[in-house]
Design a protein around this motif. Structure first.
Motif: not given
Length: 587
Positions: A167-169, A178-179, A227-229
């Motif tokens: 899982m590459c975050l 994460l944003g 952002g995260t969206k």
């Protein structure tokens, strides 16, 4: 005297108690079409086999793997001696397919049994278990969100264990937020994408256990909103299938971290240079697609805390029975020498009882969470499935945060039993202390879990978000009050439910005028919920225990007399959170 030769012993009797009496899972399985043929005897056979594998194959290479660690040469990682052979044996026994859909080669067993398996393999060898940590979550993510062609091409290899997943975050500038992700994905005419970017802290990003690695990568499309969206999810393999063989993808391991613990696990810095990948799910909806994987991963990380606590308890108990020091007061019956085993000394007994009641109580709660996940999918009634889903949403952050914190603290307490020997690698407990610390950080730090519980789930909508969990606690308390052996525990549990509800209502009211209040209170609030959840665990244990499990009554009495007092401490800290924390003067 050394504890290095003490083997791991799977706690099969307690596991059977939890599955068959505390949860009564076989009764629920009979109502599920996919599990109706599964019974307690079959579950015991799975537990015995898993315990034997962890004891005979994983535990013996745990300490040596810690000392040897991983090496990186010319972009290739070499894992410690024995890790590859253990992985082949694991796949050969079918463990990777345990809780996967039979339609893609899985065994179709409950997630409850997968939770049990995860506890055992972490007890045996946490670093080795890290290579499998995201495998079931990746399977679930692809099974739910990938297009049919992708599921057909990739899922069978993951289910069989032929290939592993990551899982590459995280990126250097983007951890919990994460944003801030910068990795880019460029659409191609053939429907694929080219991925560019750097990812860090990738467990198993490169390894020698499998021929291929399936990276699930978060990145931004060119038209992504900020952002995260604006985050999408992509499947990016290490090797690309080509004409019956493979060709390298532009995926590179630039380094492996030198770490405090889990040294046999390769924690990699990864680079994607126009690497070929494919979109999973909808554009800009990557976090929604990854949510299934995160929930699975967070439950399994919580169970890592349980696995550490169990192994620490076994080591400390064995050592305390053997180590002779001073005369105990009062002396044990029949003692004649100048010294007694330290298990007879009150301070040691207290540590050992803390280890026992926390470990057994957490096992019940953790396995219950796995069973709740089964009910969210397979309960025959739609309303029950929805109710169990709401319960799972609350249990996930509590188990991830509370269990990992307790696992580290209990391992530290267990080390104290050994005195100076505990600081020596030969006695194995110092490795557990080091290994257990990471679980409080990855898969969402414990602070993030606390904020998720209080801000996003409990206080959202007016402060009644804890109701599904409180209803479960109160239902158990009511049942216990009809049982002579458990009546007092049910009454005490009810009182703490009332106090928790009052504290939650006060937070909801005060937060309207103080936006930072939930952030100040969140960690202590989660700990308060966790301790009350343990009271629930032991209340039920007393109620369902028969004479063969009379020791459960002794443990419950100890918990309610000596440990539940912690709830008062955490409640006081939650109430104290109304006072603003001053900014530290750095001038």
């Amino acid at each position: 005297m050394s504890s290095g030769g003490i083997p791991y012993r799977a706690p099969l009797a307690d596991i059977a108690f939890v599955i068959e009496r505390w949860i009564d899972a076989p009764a629920d399985w009979k109502c599920m079409d996919c599990h109706e043929s599964l019974d307690a005897e079959a579950a015991r056979m799975v537990a015995e086999a898993a315990g034997q594998f962890s004891a005979d194959t994983l535990a013996p290479i745990n300490g040596t793997g810690d000392l040897q660690g991983c090496t990186l040469a010319e972009g290739r990682v070499t894992t410690p001696d024995g890790f590859r052979e253990a992985y082949r044996a694991y796949c050969g026994a079918g463990w990777t397919a345990l809780a996967c859909d039979p339609a893609v080669g899985g065994q179709g067993l409950p997630q409850l049994l997968d939770a049990m398996l995860n506890e055992m393999i972490v007890s045996g060898n946490h670093a080795w278990a890290m290579y499998l940590g995201i495998l079931h979550g990746a399977y679930a993510c692809l099974n739910a969100h990938a297009p049919e062609w992708m599921r057909a091409a990739w899922l069978p290899h993951l289910v069989s264990g032929r290939w592993l997943a990551t899982m590459c975050l995280t990126e250097p500038q983007a951890g919990s937020d994460l944003g801030l992700l910068r990795a880019q994905a460029r659409p191609q005419a053939d429907g694929s994408h080219r991925i560019d970017g750097q990812k860090i802290f990738i467990s198993g990003g490169e390894q020698d256990l499998t021929e291929n690695i399936v990276h699930l990568v978060l990145a931004r499309l060119p038209d992504a909103p900020p952002g995260t969206k604006g985050i999408s999810l992509f499947l990016v393999p290490k090797l690309l299938p080509q004409d019956g063989g493979f060709e390298p993808n532009a995926v590179f391991c630039d380094g492996i971290e030198k770490k405090m613990g889990i040294k046999g696990s390769a924690t990699c810095a990864m680079r994607f240079e126009s690497a070929k990948g494919w979109l999973i799910g909808e554009p800009h909806r990557g976090l929604a697609a990854m949510f299934i994987m995160m929930n699975s991963a967070r439950l399994h990380v919580g169970l890592q805390g349980l696995g550490h606590a169990e192994m620490a308890y076994q080591l400390a108990l064995t050592y305390a029975r053997e180590r002779q020091q001073m005369r105990a007061q009062p002396r044990p019956q029949g003692a004649t020498g100048a010294a007694d085993a330290i298990i007879h000394h009150a301070p040691m007994r207290r540590i050992l009882m803390d280890l026992r009641v926390w470990t057994e109580g957490m096992r019940a709660l953790g396995y219950w969470a796995g069973h709740v996940l089964d009910l969210t999918e397979h309960a025959p009634d739609a309303a029950e499935r929805a109710g169990q889903q709401a319960l799972a949403a609350l249990l996930t952050p509590v188990i991830k945060s509370f269990f990992t914190e307790r696992g580290f603290e209990l391992a530290s307490q267990a080390l104290q039993v050994f005195g100076g020997y505990g600081y020596v690698h030969e006695y194995r407990i110092e490795q557990i202390v080091r290994d257990s610390r990471i679980a409080m950080i990855y898969e969402g730090t414990n602070q993030i879990q606390a904020l998720d519980l209080l801000q996003r789930k409990v206080l959202a909508g007016g402060g009644d978000g804890l109701a599904p969990l409180l209803d479960a606690f109160r239902h158990e308390a009511n049942l216990a009050m009809r049982c002579p052996n458990a009546r007092a525990y049910g009454q005490t549990l009810t009182q703490w439910c009332d106090r928790l509800m009052e504290a939650t209502a006060a937070l909801a009211k005060d937060a309207q005028a103080d936006a930072e209040l939930p952030a100040r209170a969140a960690e202590d609030y989660l700990r308060l919920v966790g301790v009350i959840a343990m009271a629930f665990s032991w209340c039920r244990a007393v109620r369902v225990a028969d004479e063969a499990h009379a020791h459960k009554r002794q443990s419950a009495c100890y918990f309610y007399d000596h440990v539940l007092v912690d709830a008062g401490h955490w409640l006081a800290r939650v109430q104290a959170a109304r006072h603003v924390i001053p900014m530290i003067d750095v001038g």
